[in-house]
Design a protein around this motif. Structure first.
Motif, PDB file in Angstrom:
ATOM      1  N   UNK A 362       0.829  -1.203   0.000  1.00  0.00           N
ATOM      2  CA  UNK A 362       0.000   0.000   0.000  1.00  0.00           C
ATOM      3  C   UNK A 362       0.863   1.253   0.000  1.00  0.00           C
ATOM      4  N   UNK A 363       0.546   2.208  -0.880  1.00  0.00           N
ATOM      5  CA  UNK A 363       1.119   3.551  -0.836  1.00  0.00           C
ATOM      6  C   UNK A 363      -0.034   4.548  -0.777  1.00  0.00           C
ATOM      7  N   UNK A 364       0.156   5.631  -0.039  1.00  0.00           N
ATOM      8  CA  UNK A 364      -0.931   6.599   0.103  1.00  0.00           C
ATOM      9  C   UNK A 364      -0.395   7.883   0.724  1.00  0.00           C
ATOM     10  N   UNK A 365      -1.148   8.969   0.511  1.00  0.00           N
ATOM     11  CA  UNK A 365      -0.834  10.225   1.185  1.00  0.00           C
ATOM     12  C   UNK A 365      -1.656  10.385   2.464  1.00  0.00           C
ATOM     13  N   UNK A 366      -2.364   9.345   2.874  1.00  0.00           N
ATOM     14  CA  UNK A 366      -3.155   9.380   4.107  1.00  0.00           C
ATOM     15  C   UNK A 366      -2.237   9.595   5.313  1.00  0.00           C
ATOM     16  N   UNK A 367      -2.668  10.449   6.253  1.00  0.00           N
ATOM     17  CA  UNK A 367      -1.857  10.742   7.438  1.00  0.00           C
ATOM     18  C   UNK A 367      -2.469  10.182   8.719  1.00  0.00           C
ATOM     19  N   UNK A 368      -3.649   9.586   8.616  1.00  0.00           N
ATOM     20  CA  UNK A 368      -4.316   9.034   9.801  1.00  0.00           C
ATOM     21  C   UNK A 368      -3.643   7.724  10.199  1.00  0.00           C
ATOM     22  N   UNK A 369      -3.037   7.674  11.380  1.00  0.00           N
ATOM     23  CA  UNK A 369      -2.293   6.492  11.816  1.00  0.00           C
ATOM     24  C   UNK A 369      -3.210   5.286  12.015  1.00  0.00           C
ATOM     25  N   UNK A 370      -4.460   5.528  12.418  1.00  0.00           N
ATOM     26  CA  UNK A 370      -5.407   4.420  12.593  1.00  0.00           C
ATOM     27  C   UNK A 370      -5.683   3.733  11.264  1.00  0.00           C
ATOM     28  N   UNK A 371      -5.822   4.532  10.215  1.00  0.00           N
ATOM     29  CA  UNK A 371      -6.041   3.970   8.875  1.00  0.00           C
ATOM     30  C   UNK A 371      -4.872   3.075   8.488  1.00  0.00           C
ATOM     31  N   UNK A 372      -3.651   3.528   8.736  1.00  0.00           N
ATOM     32  CA  UNK A 372      -2.477   2.740   8.394  1.00  0.00           C
ATOM     33  C   UNK A 372      -2.401   1.451   9.212  1.00  0.00           C
ATOM     34  N   UNK A 373      -2.818   1.520  10.459  1.00  0.00           N
ATOM     35  CA  UNK A 373      -2.860   0.292  11.276  1.00  0.00           C
ATOM     36  C   UNK A 373      -3.856  -0.705  10.690  1.00  0.00           C
ATOM     37  N   UNK A 374      -4.979  -0.191  10.192  1.00  0.00           N
ATOM     38  CA  UNK A 374      -5.975  -1.074   9.569  1.00  0.00           C
ATOM     39  C   UNK A 374      -5.426  -1.692   8.281  1.00  0.00           C
ATOM     40  N   UNK A 375      -4.591  -0.940   7.556  1.00  0.00           N
ATOM     41  CA  UNK A 375      -3.929  -1.491   6.368  1.00  0.00           C
ATOM     42  C   UNK A 375      -3.069  -2.687   6.760  1.00  0.00           C
TER      43      UNK A 375
END
Length: 448
Positions: A362-375
């Motif tokens: 996954x690559x993204x400009x998302x900055x929400x750490x919770x979202x990244x944990x879900x990834x």
């Protein structure tokens, strides 16, 4: 037959004939330039020598002193986000192919990073000698023509496309590239017939072939009858469009036939230029290092396994969600929806190639750490950019992500994102990969 009708018939016929001719003669066509390259036989070192022989010598204080009188050149400006700027330079080089002129390519401008960041050379990102060889056309960077540290101001006359395609402004497109190059540019408005849909305010596109005609003496002369000219900002000169170095204010909204043509696999600018814009070996190696680290591969493991790359663009798309009057969590596709798309791609890879591809990056400009944990909970891998800017500079997180995206055996991207569009094109052209675009804008946009 009215002159305007004859002109449209000419351009539509020219588009078709040139496309067919280019397809047949792609590797053998002669150029007016004496610097003819032969892709099958010429080494990259020889290409580099030919490329640099397109100027008189080392960079000079004023650019005209370094242009050869028996050569013709073409250039344009940019300032609209990195992926958009890649497309702009792709269109510029394609116009060089069409007009048989040597493109002079500028820097990439940090519009997505903030203007406190220094620009980066095109050749720090893309392998310019390889591109020149594959396209069979000499091409230069501005710093190879004009000294980076020159304080001399050059006056130049260019064509204004933006004021024609966006008549509500009536002004040329501004670019922060011009002060960096110490260029004082005056603009002549292009005729209305360069636009793909003349006088239609909802589309900004111009025809690449119509723009190419302005680089030729007869059409240029016809188009300078009662011209609308914008004086240059520094010296307030009003110069006609230069004949030796033809220039245009902005080429992102340019296409051979349809608006936003880069979204489609038939786009001539992609086929003849874009797919040959390969990463530099240094950037390719750096992207490989980051990918292998993300996949937890030991140095002793020689092969990087095939993987599915994803690009989820959120960041600056949130304003579009507001335009749709939808909260963010109901606007972008959820990770569960993306996971279903991943499963579809995995099944297609198995059916088509007999490959069971388990690695998903996954690559993204998302900055929400919770979202990244879900990834990560999905079992997907992420690129660690915690120290990338510190180690290599602020340009490199997006550049490394682009390399990783482009080298997957399959790619899932965000619909309407030019970052995703370019990655999708690369995966298709370079790896024959499976690609998908993830819809968004409402909760069920990509449900199927």
């Amino acid at each position: 037959m009215p002159k305007m009708v004859r002109r449209y018939l000419y351009f539509f016929g020219a588009e078709f004939l040139l496309f067919v001719f280019s397809s047949i003669m792609y590797n053998t066509r002669p150029y007016a330039s004496q610097l003819v390259l032969h892709p099958q036989t010429t080494s990259l070192a020889a290409v580099e020598n030919d490329r640099l022989s397109a100027v008189v010598g080392p960079p000079t204080a004023k650019f005209r002193d370094n242009l050869k009188p028996d050569q013709k050149y073409i250039t344009s400006w940019l300032d609209a986000g990195w992926s958009n700027d890649v497309i702009t330079y792709m269109n510029l080089i394609y116009l060089g192919v069409v007009t048989q002129r040597i493109p002079i390519i500028g820097y990439f401008i940090p519009s997505h990073l903030g203007y406190h960041v220094a620009p980066i050379d095109f050749s720090k990102v893309f392998d310019l000698p390889r591109l020149s060889k594959l396209v069979n056309l000499p091409m230069l960077e501005w710093h190879e023509v004009k000294d980076r540290n020159s304080t001399e101001v050059d006056e130049l006359g260019c064509w204004d496309i933006w004021g024609t395609s966006k008549p509500e402004t009536g002004l040329p497109r501004k670019s922060r590239l011009l002060p960096l190059l110490n260029l004082d540019v005056s603009y002549t408005k292009t005729p209305d017939w360069v636009t793909t849909i003349p006088n239609f305010k909802h589309d900004r596109h111009s025809s690449l072939f119509a723009l190419a005609s302005l680089a030729e003496p007869e059409t240029r002369l016809e188009s300078l009858v009662n011209p609308v000219v914008h004086e240059s900002p520094r010296n307030h000169v009003r110069l006609p469009p230069d004949e030796h170095l033809v220039c245009y204010d902005y080429l992102y909204y340019a296409s051979a036939h349809f608006p936003f043509e880069h979204e489609y696999d038939y786009a001539p600018a992609w086929k003849f230029v874009g797919q040959h814009m390969h990463w530099t070996p240094e950037l390719e190696q750096l992207g490989s290092q980051y990918l292998r680290r993300a996949l937890n591969l030991e140095p002793s493991e020689e092969l990087t396994p095939p993987y599915i790359s994803i690009h989820v663009r959120h960041g600056d798309f949130d304003f579009l969600c507001r335009d749709f009057h939808r909260p963010i969590d109901e606007c972008f596709s959820s990770l569960d929806v993306i996971e279903r798309r991943v499963e579809e791609v995995q099944q297609e890879l198995w059916r088509r190639n007999g490959m069971r591809v388990k690695h998903v990056v996954m690559t993204s400009d998302e900055v929400n750490s919770t979202w990244w944990e879900d990834v990560k909970k999905k079992g997907w891998y992420v690129i660690d950019h915690s120290r990338t800017a510190e180690l290599y500079g602020p340009w490199y997180p997006i550049l490394i992500d682009a390399v990783v995206q482009s080298n997957g055996i399959a790619f899932l991207g965000t619909d309407k994102s030019t970052m995703s569009i370019m990655a999708r094109r690369r995966v298709q052209s370079w790896h024959g990969g499976v690609v998908r675009s993830i819809k968004w804008g409402k909760r069920d946009a990509d449900d199927h």
